[in-house]
Motif scaffolding. Structure first.
Motif, PDB file in Angstrom:
ATOM      1  N   GLY A  28      -2.012   3.807  -9.451  1.00  0.00           N
ATOM      2  CA  GLY A  28      -3.087   4.778  -9.581  1.00  0.00           C
ATOM      3  C   GLY A  28      -4.282   4.391  -8.734  1.00  0.00           C
ATOM      4  N   GLU A  29      -4.038   3.787  -7.586  1.00  0.00           N
ATOM      5  CA  GLU A  29      -5.135   3.343  -6.726  1.00  0.00           C
ATOM      6  C   GLU A  29      -4.774   3.542  -5.275  1.00  0.00           C
ATOM      7  OE1 GLU A  29      -3.630  -1.142  -7.251  1.00  0.00           O
ATOM      8  OE2 GLU A  29      -4.798  -0.105  -8.719  1.00  0.00           O
ATOM      9  N   ASP A  30      -5.711   3.283  -4.389  1.00  0.00           N
ATOM     10  CA  ASP A  30      -5.498   3.655  -2.997  1.00  0.00           C
ATOM     11  C   ASP A  30      -4.691   2.685  -2.164  1.00  0.00           C
ATOM     12  OD1 ASP A  30      -7.703   1.976  -1.439  1.00  0.00           O
ATOM     13  OD2 ASP A  30      -8.694   2.855  -3.155  1.00  0.00           O
ATOM     14  N   ASP A  83       1.895   2.313   3.573  1.00  0.00           N
ATOM     15  CA  ASP A  83       2.475   1.339   4.500  1.00  0.00           C
ATOM     16  C   ASP A  83       3.757   0.793   3.906  1.00  0.00           C
ATOM     17  OD1 ASP A  83       2.885  -0.476   6.536  1.00  0.00           O
ATOM     18  OD2 ASP A  83       1.158  -1.730   6.066  1.00  0.00           O
ATOM     19  N   GLN A  84       4.784   0.647   4.727  1.00  0.00           N
ATOM     20  CA  GLN A  84       6.064   0.132   4.234  1.00  0.00           C
ATOM     21  C   GLN A  84       6.080  -1.384   4.106  1.00  0.00           C
ATOM     22  OE1 GLN A  84       8.540   1.872   7.201  1.00  0.00           O
ATOM     23  NE2 GLN A  84       8.151   0.274   8.694  1.00  0.00           N
ATOM     24  N   ASN A  85       5.075  -2.059   4.606  1.00  0.00           N
ATOM     25  CA  ASN A  85       4.999  -3.517   4.536  1.00  0.00           C
ATOM     26  C   ASN A  85       4.107  -3.965   3.387  1.00  0.00           C
ATOM     27  OD1 ASN A  85       6.521  -3.967   6.984  1.00  0.00           O
ATOM     28  ND2 ASN A  85       4.757  -3.146   8.057  1.00  0.00           N
ATOM     29  N   THR A  86       4.318  -5.197   2.948  1.00  0.00           N
ATOM     30  CA  THR A  86       3.447  -5.773   1.925  1.00  0.00           C
ATOM     31  C   THR A  86       2.370  -6.610   2.611  1.00  0.00           C
ATOM     32  OG1 THR A  86       4.893  -7.690   1.683  1.00  0.00           O
ATOM     33  CG2 THR A  86       5.251  -5.840   0.163  1.00  0.00           C
ATOM     34  N   HIS A  87       1.260  -6.786   1.890  1.00  0.00           N
ATOM     35  CA  HIS A  87       0.128  -7.537   2.419  1.00  0.00           C
ATOM     36  C   HIS A  87      -0.528  -8.309   1.284  1.00  0.00           C
ATOM     37  CE1 HIS A  87       0.393  -5.182   6.109  1.00  0.00           C
ATOM     38  NE2 HIS A  87       0.541  -4.127   5.330  1.00  0.00           N
ATOM     39  N   GLY A  88      -1.180  -9.410   1.633  1.00  0.00           N
ATOM     40  CA  GLY A  88      -1.942 -10.151   0.646  1.00  0.00           C
ATOM     41  C   GLY A  88      -3.151  -9.346   0.203  1.00  0.00           C
ATOM     42  N   PRO A 130       0.820  -1.209   0.000  1.00  0.00           N
ATOM     43  CA  PRO A 130       0.000   0.000   0.000  1.00  0.00           C
ATOM     44  C   PRO A 130       0.855   1.261   0.000  1.00  0.00           C
ATOM     45  CG  PRO A 130      -0.743  -1.540   1.679  1.00  0.00           C
ATOM     46  CD  PRO A 130       0.570  -2.049   1.156  1.00  0.00           C
ATOM     47  N   ALA A 131       0.359   2.299  -0.629  1.00  0.00           N
ATOM     48  CA  ALA A 131       1.099   3.554  -0.727  1.00  0.00           C
ATOM     49  C   ALA A 131       1.381   4.169   0.644  1.00  0.00           C
ATOM     50  CB  ALA A 131       0.304   4.539  -1.590  1.00  0.00           C
TER      51      ALA A 131
END
Length: 178
Positions: free
Chosen positions: A175-177, A92-97, A89-90
């Motif tokens: 281009g998304e949230d 958050d520094q972490n990745t998520h499923g 996410p733009a």
């Protein structure tokens, strides 16, 4: 498609392999935003009036909708990528499923918004609270029941440690949230 660091795409594009369900678009959503980049982040705080136009055969389904103050609107984010399974996410520094996010980039880009119903005019509804590109296909309309649909105790643990959710869009490869 440009990815953020840590993101993982599926080895196939779900849009090219989908053949197990038939979804019928029942209308279109008209908004002030011609591109994804111009869309607001989530519709809840948005005051812009948008128009939902149902195709003629579905007009009778609006019977009694005028008594609803709020509605669920389900729509197909037709411009969203469908192959990201891990996202960054733009804010958050972490990745998520993908299933822990509300990003439109998902195998089936179905979006859900709670909108305020302002007016019904024949087969069209004026609403407030959407966040999609003008021309977005409409999947369904459902009444919002505050006594059963609101869950104030709901939590998303990973959000407790992320940066505050931005109100404006930073430069974003998707281009998304989220």
């Amino acid at each position: 498609m440009k990815k953020r660091p840590g993101e993982i795409a599926l080895p196939f594009d779900p849009a090219q392999t989908a053949n197990d369900a038939a979804v019928t678009f029942i209308g279109r959503i008209l908004t002030p935003w011609p591109t994804r980049k111009e869309c607001p982040r989530r519709g809840a705080g948005n005051q812009e009036v948008c128009r939902i136009e149902l195709d003629e055969p579905y007009h009778p389904g609006l019977k009694s909708v005028e008594g609803c103050s709020h509605l669920y609107i389900l729509y197909w984010m037709h411009e969203a990528p469908r192959n990201l399974i891990i996202q960054s996410p733009a804010f958050d520094q972490n990745t998520h499923g993908v299933f822990a996010l509300r990003s439109p980039a998902r195998p089936n880009p179905i979006a859900l918004s709670v909108v305020e119903l302002l007016k019904i005019d024949g087969g069209s509804l004026e609403v407030r609270g959407l966040d999609c590109v003008s021309g977005t296909p409409l999947l369904d309309i459902k009444p919002y029941f505050s006594e059963t649909d609101a869950r104030p105790e709901a939590t998303v643990k990973w959000r407790e440690h992320s940066r505050p959710y931005p109100c404006t869009r930073p430069e974003d490869p998707h281009g998304e949230d989220e």
